[in-house]
Motif scaffolding. Sequence first.
Motif: not given
Length: 404
Positions: A363-367, A377-382
């Motif tokens: 969880e965080g901020r992902f471009e 900008t997403g808030d989750r990334k695998l």
Amino acid sequence: MKRREFLALLSTQAVAAPQYDLLVRGGRLIDPAQGISAARDIAISGGKVAAIAETIDSATSRTVMDARNMIVTPGLVDVHVHVYDGVAPLGIPADPTCIAKGVTTVLDAGSSGAHTFPGLKKYVIRMVDTRVYALLNISLLGQSTLSTDNPHGELLDLRFVNAAMAIKTIEQNRDVILGLKIRLTGNITGPNDLKALAIAREAADAVKLPLMVHIGGSYSPVPQIVGMLKRGDVITHSFRGGPGGIVDDRFRVLPEVRRAMERGVQLDVGHGAGSFSFETAEKLMAQEITPGTISSDVHQFNVNGPVFDLATTLSKFLHLKMPIEEVIRRATANPARAFAFPAGTGSLKVGTTADLSVFELREGRFEFTDSLQGRRTGDRKLFPVATVKGGSIYGSSWLPVVTG
Ligand SMILES: [Zn+2]
């Protein structure tokens, strides 16, 4: 110790010898083929899934992988990649981008044709650790380079489009060729597109396998192309932006595409360097049009962005608010239904080959960037953290692994 006590101890030790080779403990298993999205331990023995339960005792396994706080999935399946490394123009080495990133099974989507498939089999399929299957390009040449130096595609000359040779190559390689592929973009086909598609149709019907059609900037209108597709066929690059996709200029899905979906034609993502648009995806999903399979189309010109790997493409769909179970379904159960991979591919049913992937859902901020420089900008990334193929950990695991 008396001899009798010693013998008794030996026998208890024999009974307590580990029953399993590997235990993946404490993760959340998402296996849509089995309807599971819950905490599960997975025990593996002899390369197969031996047991799945809420808790399995660590003492029963020789090796234990600690997957607490992780997502565990069947080995992911990417139905659109280019891994004819060193031969086809877009090819990349399969293993660093596929199995090392949680993708145990892939379909090379048309890098090779009848003339060049034997090399794909000899130097890639038989050599790499990723389980590579192929869609055969209807052009004998496979893919031709498209660049400013050579903007000429593989279907410009219909003399290289040969149903009989495609059929023969498929009949001789049914264990690894799971369908046909055709690229229908103007500079690849010129005015030949519908003729080439008819030849591909003839070959696909003869071998009774699906035909994957690449769209985008086609010479003939998309409705005419889609009209030639049948149940089980796949449209790739379906969430692309710009003209020549499956939507009109107001992002409404074309009625011909909707009808094709109703008769069982499937949509594939095939993100690629030029074929995924957040705007198109958002507007299609608002019309309840979702892809059947989420694939990366990873190749030389997108592996360093915007594609990177399948996990990144899947994360973009998490950002598009698709539930994680549905995202994983489109890279496990659905690919297995769409193409005739070996039984058990895309699921972790007890008794099947133990291919599994472990991800951290950070969880965080992902471009995220699409193929048109669209950004979200997403808030989750695998993030892939471990892969197991046939019961063995591939390479190294980022997770703690204890061998007793
Ligand atoms: Zn492709």
